[in-house]
Design a protein around this motif. Structure first.
Motif, mmCIF file in Angstrom:
data_model
loop_
_atom_site.group_PDB
_atom_site.id
_atom_site.type_symbol
_atom_site.label_atom_id
_atom_site.label_comp_id
_atom_site.label_asym_id
_atom_site.label_seq_id
_atom_site.Cartn_x
_atom_site.Cartn_y
_atom_site.Cartn_z
ATOM 1 N N ASN A 1 0.813 -1.222 0.000
ATOM 2 C CA ASN A 1 0.000 0.000 0.000
ATOM 3 C C ASN A 1 0.844 1.269 0.000
ATOM 4 N N GLN A 2 1.929 1.258 0.764
ATOM 5 C CA GLN A 2 2.729 2.469 0.915
ATOM 6 C C GLN A 2 3.843 2.591 -0.117
ATOM 7 N N GLY A 3 4.327 1.456 -0.588
ATOM 8 C CA GLY A 3 5.480 1.513 -1.482
ATOM 9 C C GLY A 3 5.206 1.230 -2.937
ATOM 10 N N LEU A 4 4.096 0.514 -3.245
ATOM 11 C CA LEU A 4 3.890 0.060 -4.623
ATOM 12 C C LEU A 4 2.650 0.624 -5.296
ATOM 13 N N PHE A 5 1.625 0.985 -4.525
ATOM 14 C CA PHE A 5 0.381 1.442 -5.144
ATOM 15 C C PHE A 5 0.612 2.592 -6.123
ATOM 16 N N GLU A 6 1.405 3.553 -5.701
ATOM 17 C CA GLU A 6 1.623 4.729 -6.550
ATOM 18 C C GLU A 6 2.373 4.374 -7.824
ATOM 19 N N LEU A 7 3.147 3.301 -7.793
ATOM 20 C CA LEU A 7 3.949 2.920 -8.950
ATOM 21 C C LEU A 7 3.224 1.969 -9.888
ATOM 22 N N LEU A 8 2.079 1.438 -9.465
ATOM 23 C CA LEU A 8 1.284 0.554 -10.318
ATOM 24 C C LEU A 8 0.380 1.417 -11.201
ATOM 25 N N PHE A 9 0.978 2.036 -12.198
ATOM 26 C CA PHE A 9 0.275 2.998 -13.046
ATOM 27 C C PHE A 9 0.134 2.432 -14.455
ATOM 28 N N PHE A 10 -1.099 2.467 -14.981
ATOM 29 C CA PHE A 10 -1.390 1.961 -16.328
ATOM 30 C C PHE A 10 -1.842 3.124 -17.209
ATOM 31 N N ARG A 11 -1.223 3.236 -18.370
ATOM 32 C CA ARG A 11 -1.566 4.309 -19.298
ATOM 33 C C ARG A 11 -2.681 3.906 -20.273
ATOM 34 N N ASN A 12 -2.911 2.594 -20.434
ATOM 35 C CA ASN A 12 -3.917 2.128 -21.393
ATOM 36 C C ASN A 12 -5.299 2.030 -20.752
ATOM 37 N N GLN B 1 -6.670 5.832 -10.303
ATOM 38 C CA GLN B 1 -6.183 4.463 -10.133
ATOM 39 C C GLN B 1 -5.787 4.207 -8.673
ATOM 40 N N TYR B 2 -5.101 5.168 -8.086
ATOM 41 C CA TYR B 2 -4.684 5.019 -6.691
ATOM 42 C C TYR B 2 -5.897 4.911 -5.773
ATOM 43 N N ARG B 3 -6.924 5.737 -6.029
ATOM 44 C CA ARG B 3 -8.126 5.684 -5.195
ATOM 45 C C ARG B 3 -8.849 4.349 -5.337
ATOM 46 N N TRP B 4 -8.875 3.804 -6.546
ATOM 47 C CA TRP B 4 -9.494 2.503 -6.747
ATOM 48 C C TRP B 4 -8.732 1.402 -6.003
ATOM 49 N N TYR B 5 -7.411 1.479 -6.006
ATOM 50 C CA TYR B 5 -6.627 0.501 -5.244
ATOM 51 C C TYR B 5 -7.007 0.544 -3.764
ATOM 52 N N GLN B 6 -7.077 1.745 -3.230
ATOM 53 C CA GLN B 6 -7.387 1.875 -1.806
ATOM 54 C C GLN B 6 -8.806 1.402 -1.497
ATOM 55 N N MET B 7 -9.760 1.724 -2.348
ATOM 56 C CA MET B 7 -11.134 1.325 -2.122
ATOM 57 C C MET B 7 -11.282 -0.192 -2.163
ATOM 58 N N LEU B 8 -10.665 -0.825 -3.157
ATOM 59 C CA LEU B 8 -10.761 -2.281 -3.277
ATOM 60 C C LEU B 8 -10.069 -2.985 -2.120
ATOM 61 N N TYR B 9 -8.960 -2.431 -1.686
ATOM 62 C CA TYR B 9 -8.273 -3.009 -0.523
ATOM 63 C C TYR B 9 -9.161 -2.958 0.714
ATOM 64 N N GLN B 10 -9.763 -1.797 0.981
ATOM 65 C CA GLN B 10 -10.625 -1.657 2.153
ATOM 66 C C GLN B 10 -11.879 -2.522 2.027
ATOM 67 N N ALA B 11 -12.393 -2.674 0.817
ATOM 68 C CA ALA B 11 -13.556 -3.540 0.621
ATOM 69 C C ALA B 11 -13.218 -4.983 0.950
ATOM 70 N N GLY B 12 -12.038 -5.435 0.526
ATOM 71 C CA GLY B 12 -11.619 -6.789 0.856
ATOM 72 C C GLY B 12 -11.446 -6.991 2.346
ATOM 73 N N VAL B 13 -10.873 -6.008 3.025
ATOM 74 C CA VAL B 13 -10.708 -6.092 4.475
ATOM 75 C C VAL B 13 -12.064 -6.164 5.164
ATOM 76 N N PHE B 14 -13.003 -5.324 4.728
ATOM 77 C CA PHE B 14 -14.332 -5.311 5.350
ATOM 78 C C PHE B 14 -15.034 -6.656 5.202
ATOM 79 N N VAL B 15 -14.995 -7.222 4.003
ATOM 80 C CA VAL B 15 -15.679 -8.493 3.759
ATOM 81 C C VAL B 15 -15.063 -9.605 4.598
ATOM 82 N N SER B 16 -13.754 -9.706 4.614
ATOM 83 C CA SER B 16 -13.116 -10.807 5.324
ATOM 84 C C SER B 16 -13.219 -10.665 6.837
#
Length: 213
Positions: free
Chosen positions: A74-85, A93-108
């Motif tokens: 979350n702290q070291g790689l999210f910002e670097l996982l950037f897709f131009r296509n 993209q960064y906000r979607w990563y954070q939202m999906l991560y928190q959604a997974g935590v909530f469900v589990s």
């Protein structure tokens, strides 16, 4: 999940309404001082606490590893996982990563009644594989679509939440009443230590990867 996990109250007998109203009007704090519990954590000696803490290591160590790996991502790689296509901007993209991560935590974290995992070290191993996979993708950019990363990030959150809730569930079950309060409090250092350690190492690695690009 809120309405599925909570059970509705049973219907009350109409004749017992007066008793229920009387009990509801009772003072919250009685005039008599409650008896002190001999099982309080303050009665544990230092050697006893150390013994309990050593017994918690099989639970604490996997949870530290899980939190280290996921917050390293979350702290070291999210910002670097950037897709131009894609139509999403870098910030989106960064906000979607954070939202999906928190959604997974909530469900589990809400799934304990449906699925219980005793061997949390398996979750730690899988989270480390997640970290290695995403780290290699940042380095080589071999994933063709951001939606594959979305799935991995959601999976990351599921692993993290499952590790947290199952760790504390196992501690609550397997510690004695005398030691449970101290054990639960001591296990709380796991996530804090893992997050702090990941932040310490993720910052220089993030700068190193940025300099490579």
């Amino acid at each position: 999940s809120y309405f599925c996990l909570l059970t509705p109250p049973e219907p009350q007998d109409p004749g017992g309404e007066e008793e229920a109203e009387t009990s509801a009007r009772q003072p919250l704090i009685g005039s008599e001082a409650p008896e002190s519990k001999p099982e309080s954590k303050s009665n544990l000696s230092l050697p006893e606490r150390w013994t309990v803490f050593k017994g918690l290591l099989p639970y604490i160590v996997p949870l530290v590893v899980v939190y280290f790996a996921e917050y390293f991502i979350n702290q070291g790689l999210f910002e670097l996982l950037f897709f131009r296509n894609t139509s999403l901007s870098h910030a989106q993209q960064y906000r979607w990563y954070q939202m999906l991560y928190q959604a997974g935590v909530f469900v589990s974290r809400s799934s304990l009644r449906c699925c219980r995992i005793r061997f949390t070290w398996v979750l730690a191993l899988l989270q480390c594989l997640n970290l290695a996979f995403l780290l290699v993708d940042v380095w080589l950019s071999f994933l063709p679509s951001i939606y594959l990363v979305f799935l991995v990030v959601l999976y990351e959150g599921l692993l993290g939440g499952a590790a947290y809730v199952n760790t504390f569930h196992q501690i609550a079950l397997e510690t004695s009443d005398e030691h449970r309060e101290f054990a639960m409090a001591a296990a709380c250092i796991s996530d804090t230590f893992g997050i702090s350690l990941s932040g310490l190492l993720a910052l220089p690695l993030h700068d190193f990867l940025c300099n490579l690009s």
